[in-house]
Design an enzyme around this catalytic site. Sequence first.
Site, PDB file in Angstrom:
ATOM      1  CD  GLU A  49      33.157  33.055  47.978  1.00  0.00           C
ATOM      2  OE1 GLU A  49      33.067  32.969  46.734  1.00  0.00           O
ATOM      3  OE2 GLU A  49      34.218  33.267  48.567  1.00  0.00           O
ATOM      4  CG  ASP A  60      32.272  34.971  37.424  1.00  0.00           C
ATOM      5  OD1 ASP A  60      33.023  34.811  38.400  1.00  0.00           O
ATOM      6  OD2 ASP A  60      31.169  35.559  37.498  1.00  0.00           O
TER       7      ASP A  60
END
Length: 263
Positions: A49, A60
């Site tokens: 990824e 995040d």
Amino acid sequence: MTRIDAKFAKLRAEGKKAFVSYVMAGDPDVPTSLDLVKGLPAAGVDIIELGLPFTDPMADGPTIQEAGQRALAGHMTLDKTLQMVRDFRADDDETPIVMMGYYNPIYSRGVDRFLSQAKEAGIDGLIIVDLPPEEDDELCIPAQKAGLNFIRLATPTTDDKRLPKVLENTSGFVYYVSITGITGAAEAQAEDVAPEVARIKSQTDLPVIVGFGIKTPAASESIAAIADGCVVGSAIVSEMAKGKAVSEVLDFVKTLADGAHRA
């Protein structure tokens, strides 16, 4: 069949679970980041990824936010991220790469142009965390038509009414977010995750990969054991943030991959 589909078929044939690693493109700089990405397959990574740096990464946690800021401070761009993939593909035409990020840079580029460039560079799938299923016509459907998998997130709050909508146009694999909240927060617990993975697998034939809150080889093994594999991101990005040599970070990645492959 995409590289992602082929990878899962190969792992199934070998009786192995998948180990997926997340790294931020351009962190701390392009050459170091490229060296890390190139070294991941030999460290046992099955799927990469690759984070696309963005100024407002709402899903995040601090670790990956800071990695994105370091990359952006080093003038990382979408074009440079695509070039990283091309440079990786010069030596590796097998390992799948999933670009993970947010829709704004893609929208700014133009969906058709982006998909054409992504496919040409060698990207196999997309995880775009701020596009819900209701917006599938925006990017998901065009991506599938272009030959890229569109991987959707399911979470602990994705109930039985919502799950079919989430799965409807998903391909490649389902990414189950093991905890509520942001990346790098709490630790995933296999006993909590197992029933949720079983619930998702009862609704789809796609592999279910679990991410968020996996920080150690033991956790990698325990989570992979109850799913089709696991993702580690923040723990790897943290090692890069400490300024460690790429070889040291890859040694750490190998311990995580070995854990998943023992499952």
